[in-house]
Motif scaffolding. Structure first.
Motif, mmCIF file in Angstrom:
data_model
loop_
_atom_site.group_PDB
_atom_site.id
_atom_site.type_symbol
_atom_site.label_atom_id
_atom_site.label_comp_id
_atom_site.label_asym_id
_atom_site.label_seq_id
_atom_site.Cartn_x
_atom_site.Cartn_y
_atom_site.Cartn_z
ATOM 1 N N LEU A 246 112.925 47.308 7.452
ATOM 2 C CA LEU A 246 112.616 46.198 6.702
ATOM 3 C C LEU A 246 112.203 44.663 7.640
ATOM 4 O O LEU A 246 111.494 44.069 7.328
ATOM 5 N N ARG A 247 113.020 44.810 8.843
ATOM 6 C CA ARG A 247 112.656 43.713 9.712
ATOM 7 C C ARG A 247 111.471 43.349 10.415
ATOM 8 O O ARG A 247 110.771 42.322 10.375
ATOM 9 N N GLU A 248 110.677 44.358 10.499
ATOM 10 C CA GLU A 248 109.110 44.149 10.998
ATOM 11 C C GLU A 248 108.462 43.905 9.732
ATOM 12 O O GLU A 248 107.442 42.563 10.296
ATOM 13 N N LYS A 249 108.480 44.255 8.841
ATOM 14 C CA LYS A 249 107.646 43.778 7.619
ATOM 15 C C LYS A 249 107.887 42.456 7.052
ATOM 16 O O LYS A 249 107.008 41.517 6.938
ATOM 17 N N ALA A 250 109.040 42.207 7.222
ATOM 18 C CA ALA A 250 109.663 40.874 6.694
ATOM 19 C C ALA A 250 109.126 39.401 7.613
ATOM 20 O O ALA A 250 109.139 38.524 7.492
ATOM 21 N N GLY A 251 109.099 39.914 8.994
ATOM 22 C CA GLY A 251 108.647 39.017 9.815
ATOM 23 C C GLY A 251 106.952 38.797 10.180
ATOM 24 O O GLY A 251 106.617 37.920 10.524
ATOM 25 N N GLU A 252 106.191 39.347 9.154
ATOM 26 C CA GLU A 252 104.891 39.318 9.181
ATOM 27 C C GLU A 252 104.257 37.851 8.708
ATOM 28 O O GLU A 252 103.458 37.193 9.326
ATOM 29 N N THR B 254 108.652 37.691 3.831
ATOM 30 C CA THR B 254 110.336 37.596 3.933
ATOM 31 C C THR B 254 110.713 37.118 2.283
ATOM 32 O O THR B 254 111.722 37.869 2.054
ATOM 33 N N LEU B 255 109.842 36.298 1.665
ATOM 34 C CA LEU B 255 110.485 36.153 0.325
ATOM 35 C C LEU B 255 110.201 37.253 -0.550
ATOM 36 O O LEU B 255 111.167 37.442 -1.479
ATOM 37 N N GLY B 256 109.271 38.098 -0.341
ATOM 38 C CA GLY B 256 109.004 39.294 -1.384
ATOM 39 C C GLY B 256 110.347 40.211 -1.010
ATOM 40 O O GLY B 256 110.806 40.921 -1.991
ATOM 41 N N ILE B 257 110.748 40.420 0.152
ATOM 42 C CA ILE B 257 111.743 41.519 0.434
ATOM 43 C C ILE B 257 113.073 40.583 0.021
ATOM 44 O O ILE B 257 113.744 41.358 -0.609
ATOM 45 N N ALA B 258 113.275 39.462 -0.004
ATOM 46 C CA ALA B 258 114.359 38.739 -0.246
ATOM 47 C C ALA B 258 114.639 38.952 -1.654
ATOM 48 O O ALA B 258 115.781 39.023 -2.369
#
Length: 515
Positions: free
Chosen positions: A435-441, A446-450
């Motif tokens: 998930l880190r790669e996607k969250a850094g976009e 980031t807020l969606g994954i959070a």
């Protein structure tokens, strides 16, 4: 003189309104579209940039050719065809199932829009006599300003009540009404001696710009502008654009007459237009994420917050000629660019708790600066070339405005993405590696994954906001630098106060420049 000319003007403005409205509506929908499904499409920042730029690049690349096709085949046919393609593209865009589909359908919408814009002005010039043309063009240009003002509010209201696709679907009923009225009211006309088409030039310009913009956006996504793929793509774009200039120089029917640029005044005015739109489009892009993601405003409230920008342009654009008469083109344009630079620099001081009235003041000053750049530069462009070249000069300034904006979104969007990724990467250790790669976009990713992680994800919200604010500050300062370069160009090359001989022509040429 056509007896239904004012009704025809109303129909032309309706078709122009939706073409311009669509881009300003999209501005407030950016955050919603980048939100993960089912709310949005989960588009990355790079994909959002492409959704905007696919439209801009196709539109800018085809403007000249579309005008010539209308002259050759008949403006009514081209107008009806263009608005129909735009409506079909809008319906398809509303039902997009992925960011890639949305980008493709936005390009289809631009194909239609490119044929609408020049045809509306050509029909207008044909149905009005010379003495009524300035008034008609003034009303026509006012329609563009109105669309820019009401777009964000319309988009916000739709997003508050419907799904994201509604910002595109709203075009369809308007297109149907416009088609019926056009078929009934608009007379056909064509140029008895139309210019020759330049398909090779069009293909080279669009391919070159797309490769260059693709390379820049890819660099932002990877947070690495030295990546071989990025350098190869952007480099290929530059090579194709150089080839385009060489080809146009040798062609006896170029779509872009590069000899115009031998005139330093003309070149400086074009550079000023391109640079100011470069800086402003990049800012509009990040200000939506600031108001909606960091400050938590709804799309409708975010749209209302942008009203001062449009209001200032509508107030000052008609009066800017008085400032030009008093202080001259050089002083007025340079002051406008310095004001734009100052407002961009102010964005670099904004935090999560900055009073919102300050943002409103900044937007109003930004619109004021824009009004005092667009009017004098348009006049300078018209005066730098012979009167019979007015049409191509107007199309050229429109093209430069679009291309400057597209490059601004690509470059400043990439600066924003790179800076955000570098700022947030160290705070994503809590997340699984996948998930880190996607969250850094982007902040939305980031807020969606959070949001999906529940209480554990709450720890990511503050770091995401902090990283975004830092990225916004860096991007704003880059925009400031671009606006200041524009100010230096205008100081060095634009003419000072108009001479007595030019005064008499001013009124007519200002109106001719209004689009």
């Amino acid at each position: 003189m056509h007896r239904r000319r004012w009704a025809i003007l109303g129909v032309l403005m309706l078709s122009l309104l939706i073409v311009v409205l669509d881009n300003s509506i999209l501005n407030v929908a950016i955050k919603t579209i980048s939100t993960p499904a089912p709310t949005g499409l989960g588009a990355s920042q790079g994909q959002i940039e492409w959704a905007i730029n696919a439209y801009t690049l196709v539109f800018a690349g085809l403007l000249f050719t579309a005008g010539l096709v209308g002259d050759r085949l008949g403006r009514k046919k081209v107008l009806i065809g263009g608005i129909a393609v735009f409506g079909i593209g809008s319906a398809l865009a509303a039902e997009s199932g992925s960011p890639a589909q949305l980008i493709a359908f936005r390009a289809l919408m631009a194909l239609g829009a490119a044929f609408v814009m020049p045809a509306t002005l050509a029909v207008l010039m044909n149905v009005f006599e010379r003495e009524e043309q300035p008034k008609a063009i003034g009303i026509w240009a006012g329609g563009v300003g109105l669309a820019i003002a009401i777009g964000p509010i319309t988009g916000g209201a739709l997003l508050d009540h419907f799904w994201w696709g509604s910002v595109f679907l709203i075009n369809v009923p308007i297109v149907i009404v416009a088609l019926a009225l056009m078929a009934w009211l608009v007379p056909d006309s064509r140029d008895p001696r139309p210019g020759r088409l330049d398909p090779v030039g069009v293909v080279l310009s669009v391919v070159g710009l797309v490769l260059l913009v693709y390379g820049i956006i890819k660099g932002g996504e990877l947070a690495d502008f030295t990546d071989p793929k990025v350098l190869a793509t952007a480099g290929a774009g530059v090579v194709v654009l150089v080839g385009f200039v060489i080809f146009e120089k040798r062609s006896d029917h170029p779509s872009l007459d590069v000899t115009y640029f031998k005139n330093k005044v003309f070149s400086a005015a074009m550079a000023a237009i391109a640079l100011v739109f470069f800086a402003l489009m990049g800012v509009t892009f990040f200000s939506v994420f600031y108001t909606q993601s960091v400050r938590g405003y709804s799309p409708l409230k975010s749209g209302v917050l942008m009203l001062p920008l449009a209001a200032a342009q509508m107030i000052f654009a008609p009066r800017a000629r008085l400032v030009v008469d008093r202080f001259g083109n050089r002083a007025t344009t340079t002051a406008g660019l310095v004001l734009i630079a100052a407002t961009l620099a102010a964005f670099a001081t904004f935090e999560a708790d900055t009073p919102i009235w300050l943002l409103e003041v900044i937007f109003f000053l930004m619109g004021t600066g824009m009004a005092h750049i667009m009017t004098p530069t348009s006049v300078v462009i018209m005066q730098a070339l012979p009167r019979e070249k007015a049409g191509s000069a107007s199309a050229l300034s429109n093209t430069f405005r679009q291309v400057g904006g597209a490059l601004g979104i690509a470059v400043l969007g990439s600066v924003l993405a790179t800076s955000y990724r570098n700022g947030v990467e160290g705070k994503l250790g809590l997340l699984p590696p996948a998930l880190r790669e996607k969250a850094g976009e982007s902040i939305e990713a980031t807020l969606g994954i959070a949001g999906k992680l529940g209480p554990q994800g709450k720890a990511l919200v503050t770091p995401a906001n902090d990283a975004f604010l830092h990225a916004m500050h860096v991007t704003a300062l880059c925009g400031t630098g671009v606006a200041l370069i524009g100010a230096v160009v205008t100081v060095l090359f634009l003419p000072g106060r108009p001479t007595a001989g030019q005064e008499g022509q001013k009124e007519t040429e200002l109106v001719a420049a209004a689009d």
